[in-house]
Design an enzyme around this catalytic site. Structure first.
Site, PDB file in Angstrom:
ATOM      1  N   SER A   5       0.843  -1.186   0.000  1.00 13.02           N
ATOM      2  CA  SER A   5       0.000   0.000   0.000  1.00 13.02           C
ATOM      3  C   SER A   5       0.884   1.242   0.000  1.00 13.02           C
ATOM      4  CB  SER A   5      -0.900  -0.010   1.244  1.00 13.02           C
ATOM      5  OG  SER A   5      -1.655   1.166   1.305  1.00 13.02           O
TER       6      SER A   5
ATOM      7  N   GLY B 120      -0.308   4.424   0.110  1.00 15.70           N
ATOM      8  CA  GLY B 120      -1.121   5.558   0.543  1.00 15.70           C
ATOM      9  C   GLY B 120      -1.945   6.124  -0.597  1.00 15.70           C
ATOM     10  N   ALA B 121      -1.889   7.441  -0.769  1.00 17.16           N
ATOM     11  CA  ALA B 121      -2.691   8.103  -1.794  1.00 17.16           C
ATOM     12  C   ALA B 121      -2.306   7.686  -3.212  1.00 17.16           C
ATOM     13  CB  ALA B 121      -2.569   9.620  -1.654  1.00 17.16           C
TER      14      ALA B 121
ATOM     15  N   GLY C  33      -1.896   4.590  -4.223  1.00 20.46           N
ATOM     16  CA  GLY C  33      -2.489   3.317  -4.586  1.00 20.46           C
ATOM     17  C   GLY C  33      -1.698   2.118  -4.125  1.00 20.46           C
TER      18      GLY C  33
ATOM     19  N   GLY D 219      -6.709   0.732   4.453  1.00 21.16           N
ATOM     20  CA  GLY D 219      -5.923  -0.461   4.155  1.00 21.16           C
ATOM     21  C   GLY D 219      -6.711  -1.738   4.368  1.00 21.16           C
ATOM     22  N   ASP D 220      -7.617  -1.724   5.347  1.00 22.63           N
ATOM     23  CA  ASP D 220      -8.447  -2.902   5.608  1.00 22.63           C
ATOM     24  C   ASP D 220      -9.431  -3.127   4.468  1.00 22.63           C
ATOM     25  OD1 ASP D 220      -7.116  -2.889   8.062  1.00 22.63           O
ATOM     26  OD2 ASP D 220      -8.666  -1.642   8.979  1.00 22.63           O
TER      27      ASP D 220
END
Length: 309
Positions: free
Chosen positions: A217, A219-220, A222, A248-249
């Site tokens: 992951s 973050g912003a 992708g 993230g979940d």
């Protein structure tokens, strides 16, 4: 049935304030309470996607009762949490409405006794018999062995159940060595595991350590994925502002549902990114904006990476 494991369940509390300022009193404009912990968030999203899902882990004390009461009535969701003597933790998200930023406060969780850990292992083995896939998510509460996720990964593999691991630190390092089907660290967790901040090199290192597929992951930006079918980068159409708690979940839920539905990797990643972004837009932690998800999933860009380092 999909199985999610949350060893450190929580009661998620979201406060909204006009502007969060240090050393000042604040008037809270809205309070939302939801059952939480990473695997519980995953389960809620899976149920919203139409999957039958069972939640297990630990729950205790007044907050544990509140978590279980709020799980009751969720369509498609079965509560198989193991009772413990200690009190389930609380997590508090403070949303600054002016800036859109969120400040997170996480309690450590209850002390788990050896007998309680043994009772959980028995319950987990029983549940694996009916599971089509399992997600192991989040931190370990005090008293749980640091190699707990490695033990749970090996049990799932012995039962022929695909397993996704989403944790950090030493539990991640040991869990990866047990050869999970998918690991989903964020960029910081992946760098801590491998020593590399470059996504392609770091995911390759994590896969060498035992993971079948690694989805990082960013973050912003992708997701970056290294899979048996190749490398992929998946990105939302634009930066999304809001509460990132549970994003993230939601990505984990997208990956796990895509796995059991046998979707191609690009479709799994597009679903995961769209769900993650739609969760940032939702007002409460661990939920997603259905309308935003429908709009975003057609606009996520998934590209194959051929010239990775």
């Amino acid at each position: 049935m999909l199985l999610t494991v949350t060893l450190n369940t929580a009661l998620d509390i979201t406060y909204r304030v006009r502007s969060l300022r240090p050393h000042a009193s604040h008037r809270v404009s809205d309070v939302i309470e939801r059952p939480g912990g990473k695997g519980v968030n995953v389960a809620r999203v899976l149920s919203a996607l139409g999957h039958e899902v069972t939640v297990t882990g630990f729950a205790g004390g007044g907050t544990g009762r509140a978590v279980r009461e709020r799980l009751t009535g969720t369509p498609g969701l079965t509560d198989a949490l193991v009772p413990v003597a200690g009190a389930t933790r609380r997590t508090i998200a403070v949303v600054d409405e002016l800036s859109g930023d969120t400040t997170q406060l996480n309690e450590p969780g209850p002390q788990i006794a050896p007998a309680e850990w043994g009772a959980f292992l028995d319950r987990y083995e029983e549940l694996l018999g009916a599971a089509s896939a399992v997600a192991l998510s989040g931190s370990l509460p005090p008293g749980v062995p640091v190699g707990a996720y490695a033990t749970l990964v090996r049990s799932a593999r012995s039962a022929g159940v695909p397993v996704l691991l989403d944790t950090s630190g030493e539990p991640l390092r040991r869990g990866v060595a047990a050869r999970p089907d998918i690991v989903k660290p964020n960029a910081g967790e992946l760098a801590e595991l491998t020593g590399s901040h470059e996504p392609s090199r770091a995911t390759q290192d994590a896969r060498r350590r035992g993971a079948h597929a690694v989805v990082a992951s960013l973050g912003a930006e992708g997701l970056f994925a290294l899979t048996p079918e190749g490398r992929w980068r998946a990105a939302p159409p634009a930066r999304v502002h809001g509460n990132p708690t549970g994003a993230g979940d939601s990505a984990v839920a997208g990956l796990l549902s895509g796995l059991v539905e046998r979707l191609p990797w690009p479709d799994r990643l597009a679903r995961a990114v769209a769900l993650s972004a739609a969760t940032v837009r939702a007002p409460a932690a661990g939920e997603f904006d259905q309308a935003a998800y429908e709009q975003l999933r057609e606009r996520v860009t998934v590209t194959r990476v051929f010239n990775a380092a």
